[in-house]
Scaffold this motif. Structure first.
Motif, PDB file in Angstrom:
ATOM      1  N   VAL A 355       0.846  -1.207   0.000  1.00 57.65           N
ATOM      2  CA  VAL A 355       0.000   0.000   0.000  1.00 57.65           C
ATOM      3  C   VAL A 355       0.875   1.250   0.000  1.00 57.65           C
ATOM      4  N   GLY A 356       1.931   1.230   0.825  1.00 55.39           N
ATOM      5  CA  GLY A 356       2.858   2.366   0.831  1.00 55.39           C
ATOM      6  C   GLY A 356       3.520   2.550  -0.514  1.00 55.39           C
ATOM      7  N   GLY A 357       3.885   1.424  -1.161  1.00 55.31           N
ATOM      8  CA  GLY A 357       4.508   1.503  -2.482  1.00 55.31           C
ATOM      9  C   GLY A 357       3.574   2.086  -3.523  1.00 55.31           C
ATOM     10  N   LEU A 358       2.300   1.669  -3.496  1.00 52.03           N
ATOM     11  CA  LEU A 358       1.332   2.198  -4.461  1.00 52.03           C
ATOM     12  C   LEU A 358       1.102   3.690  -4.257  1.00 52.03           C
ATOM     13  N   ILE A 359       1.008   4.108  -2.977  1.00 51.38           N
ATOM     14  CA  ILE A 359       0.861   5.543  -2.701  1.00 51.38           C
ATOM     15  C   ILE A 359       2.104   6.296  -3.179  1.00 51.38           C
ATOM     16  N   GLY A 360       3.284   5.703  -2.951  1.00 45.18           N
ATOM     17  CA  GLY A 360       4.525   6.329  -3.393  1.00 45.18           C
ATOM     18  C   GLY A 360       4.592   6.461  -4.903  1.00 45.18           C
ATOM     19  N   ILE A 361       4.133   5.434  -5.619  1.00 44.07           N
ATOM     20  CA  ILE A 361       4.120   5.487  -7.086  1.00 44.07           C
ATOM     21  C   ILE A 361       3.231   6.622  -7.566  1.00 44.07           C
ATOM     22  N   ILE A 362       2.042   6.729  -6.970  1.00 43.54           N
ATOM     23  CA  ILE A 362       1.111   7.806  -7.366  1.00 43.54           C
ATOM     24  C   ILE A 362       1.731   9.173  -7.082  1.00 43.54           C
ATOM     25  N   CYS A 363       2.323   9.325  -5.894  1.00 48.66           N
ATOM     26  CA  CYS A 363       2.952  10.615  -5.546  1.00 48.66           C
ATOM     27  C   CYS A 363       4.112  10.931  -6.493  1.00 48.66           C
ATOM     28  N   GLY A 364       4.908   9.920  -6.817  1.00 51.00           N
ATOM     29  CA  GLY A 364       6.035  10.130  -7.720  1.00 51.00           C
ATOM     30  C   GLY A 364       5.591  10.550  -9.104  1.00 51.00           C
ATOM     31  N   ILE A 365       4.549   9.891  -9.618  1.00 50.10           N
ATOM     32  CA  ILE A 365       4.033  10.234 -10.950  1.00 50.10           C
ATOM     33  C   ILE A 365       3.469  11.652 -10.951  1.00 50.10           C
ATOM     34  N   VAL A 366       2.688  11.977  -9.914  1.00 56.06           N
ATOM     35  CA  VAL A 366       2.077  13.313  -9.842  1.00 56.06           C
ATOM     36  C   VAL A 366       3.147  14.396  -9.728  1.00 56.06           C
ATOM     37  N   ASN A 367       4.122  14.198  -8.841  1.00 58.10           N
ATOM     38  CA  ASN A 367       5.175  15.206  -8.665  1.00 58.10           C
ATOM     39  C   ASN A 367       6.025  15.350  -9.930  1.00 58.10           C
ATOM     40  N   GLY A 368       6.364  14.208 -10.547  1.00 56.95           N
ATOM     41  CA  GLY A 368       7.144  14.266 -11.785  1.00 56.95           C
ATOM     42  C   GLY A 368       6.401  14.983 -12.891  1.00 56.95           C
ATOM     43  N   THR A 369       5.078  14.742 -12.981  1.00 55.68           N
ATOM     44  CA  THR A 369       4.262  15.407 -14.007  1.00 55.68           C
ATOM     45  C   THR A 369       4.168  16.906 -13.763  1.00 55.68           C
ATOM     46  N   ILE A 370       4.004  17.288 -12.491  1.00 58.26           N
ATOM     47  CA  ILE A 370       3.899  18.713 -12.151  1.00 58.26           C
ATOM     48  C   ILE A 370       5.196  19.446 -12.500  1.00 58.26           C
ATOM     49  N   ILE A 371       6.333  18.862 -12.112  1.00 58.73           N
ATOM     50  CA  ILE A 371       7.617  19.508 -12.403  1.00 58.73           C
ATOM     51  C   ILE A 371       7.875  19.523 -13.909  1.00 58.73           C
ATOM     52  N   GLY A 372       7.540  18.409 -14.582  1.00 58.40           N
ATOM     53  CA  GLY A 372       7.703  18.365 -16.036  1.00 58.40           C
ATOM     54  C   GLY A 372       6.866  19.424 -16.730  1.00 58.40           C
ATOM     55  N   ALA A 373       5.616  19.599 -16.267  1.00 59.79           N
ATOM     56  CA  ALA A 373       4.739  20.622 -16.854  1.00 59.79           C
ATOM     57  C   ALA A 373       5.308  22.021 -16.616  1.00 59.79           C
ATOM     58  N   ALA A 374       5.964  22.197 -15.469  1.00 62.03           N
ATOM     59  CA  ALA A 374       6.521  23.517 -15.157  1.00 62.03           C
ATOM     60  C   ALA A 374       7.642  23.897 -16.105  1.00 62.03           C
ATOM     61  N   VAL A 375       8.402  22.907 -16.604  1.00 64.78           N
ATOM     62  CA  VAL A 375       9.490  23.197 -17.545  1.00 64.78           C
ATOM     63  C   VAL A 375       9.066  22.973 -18.993  1.00 64.78           C
ATOM     64  N   GLY A 376       7.788  22.637 -19.197  1.00 69.44           N
ATOM     65  CA  GLY A 376       7.259  22.546 -20.559  1.00 69.44           C
ATOM     66  C   GLY A 376       7.394  21.196 -21.223  1.00 69.44           C
ATOM     67  N   THR A 377       7.771  20.162 -20.475  1.00 67.83           N
ATOM     68  CA  THR A 377       7.919  18.830 -21.061  1.00 67.83           C
ATOM     69  C   THR A 377       7.353  17.795 -20.103  1.00 67.83           C
TER      70      THR A 377
END
Length: 420
Positions: A355-377
């Protein structure tokens, strides 16, 4: 007791101790999310690097430049105009290797200019290029008008290709082709005839000045490289030129052939200089490998927190075994085997980590997407790392859950029933 019953008991235990379960998972969540986010950002950086090379028109590009020979003392030799390349040499190379060369690119001086209007001023980054640059540099996407001609190069004509955005600002609702603009360069005003319009593009990595209203006040323009050199007070000799090969060409073999031809034809009698090459695709691959290595190292460092999280799981499972000693005693008195007790606690540890791993995966994907969107990719995470994260989470649960589970399984039922 079957697996489904063990899972049900594990979920019920987590539900009854929500805060403790969450704090136990926190190390797993942080570790997994960090690994997913870092690998995703590595993909973002690699995509930006590839995009930047593409923006510079470096796909299938080989740069040829003058270099001092290895046995020459660099402090005693100086370049003269006769040592450099010229347009005739480039034309000769293209004719000789016409089956392998699509285009050649010659770059002249780069200038800064200002277009004055009654409303406001526009800052121009003016690049001096040859007539084939429109096919080489992705930022020069011709929309209207014509490309530069060889006669423009030869006669150093004041002709210019500007962006459609600048044309619309200078001549709203009008056809800008054929019109003239005055540009102040190095303190002097020069008149240029607009012969073409290219699409305005703002690079993802651009640091162009933005006005208070959000409008980009800087844009690019292109003039013949001979004109640019004349305005900059430079000669029309150059240190390098670029060949763009056809896709099926072996670039290393081609580069070696061109260098050998140039040295045998133009630098045969030179004791100081030779032709050498730089293959852009090799640089892209090297940078990609470097980014992959950096991402891997940082991911391993971030993954250390998973070990800390695993220790936390072991600690909380030991506490759980102690708290449920009487429960274990009752189950063993009713005939539960050591294997069943052991499996119950191992499943609970695996559920916590999973369960912790699944929550971590979701958080990682969301954070990576947010930062990627901030730099335009935006780059999707690599599925391989997600699969590894899930497997690793389960492995941590089994590894760090086995000792508490084994301790619970070896409890003496009589002593367990007496435990207060």
């Amino acid at each position: 007791m079957n697996l489904l019953e063990n899972i049900s008991l594990a979920l019920a235990s987590l539900k009854s101790n929500k805060m403790r379960a969450f704090l136990t998972m926190l190390g797993i969540i942080i570790g997994i999310s960090s690994v997913i986010m870092i690998t995703t950002l590595g993909g973002v950086l690699e995509e930006n690097v590839n995009s930047s090379f593409a923006d510079m028109g470096m796909t299938n590009a080989i740069q040829f430049f003058i270099q001092q020979r290895d046995d020459v003392d660099a402090n005693q030799v100086y370049y003269t105009e006769e040592d450099l390349f010229d347009a005739d040499m480039v034309a000769d190379v293209k004719d000789r290797f016409s089956d392998e060369i699509q285009y050649t690119y010659i770059e002249g001086a780069f200038l800064s200019g200002v277009v004055h209007t009654d409303a406001k001023d526009y800052n121009l980054s003016i690049g001096g290029v040859n007539e084939e640059a429109v096919y080489c540099v992705s930022s020069i996407e011709l929309l209207e008008g014509r490309n530069f001609r060889k006669s423009d190069m030869k006669n150093e004509r004041n002709v210019i290709v500007i962006t459609d955005k600048l044309a619309e600002s200078l001549f709203p609702g009008e056809d800008a082709i054929g019109k003239q603009i005055d540009i102040k360069i190095n303190g002097e005003t020069h008149t240029f005839s607009i012969v073409g319009l290219c699409e305005y593009k703002l690079s993802k990595l651009s640091t162009a000045a933005i006005s208070a209203s959000g409008e980009d006040m800087s844009t690019s323009a292109y003039i013949p490289y001979t004109t640019a050199n004349n305005l900059a007070g430079q000669t029309n000799s150059f240190f390098y030129f670029i060949c763009y090969t056809y896709p099926n060409v072996d670039q290393q073999e081609f580069a070696d052939k061109v260098c050998a031809y140039m040295d045998n034809t133009y630098y045969r009698n030179s004791n100081f200089f030779q032709t050498t090459s730089f293959i852009a695709n090799d640089a892209i691959e090297i940078m990609g490998d470097m980014l992959d290595t950096v991402s891997l190292v940082i991911s391993i460092i971030a993954g250390i927190s998973l070990i800390v999280g695993g220790v936390g799981v072991m600690n909380i499972m030991l506490v759980s075994v102690t708290e449920r000693t009487r429960e274990i005693g009752v189950r063993k008195a009713l005939g539960a085997q050591n294997t069943a007790i052991r499996m119950q606690f191992i499943v609970e540890a695996v559920i916590i980590c999973l369960v912790g791993g699944l929550i971590g995966i979701i958080c990682g994907i969301v954070n990576g997407t947010i930062i990627g969107a901030a730099v335009g990719t935006i780059v999707p995470p690599d599925p391989m790392y997600i699969i590894i994260a899930v497997i690793f989470s389960m492995a941590i649960g089994i590894f760090f859950g086995y000792y508490p589970a084994n301790k619970a399984a070896r409890l003496d039922p009589i002593e367990a029933l007496r435990y207060e």
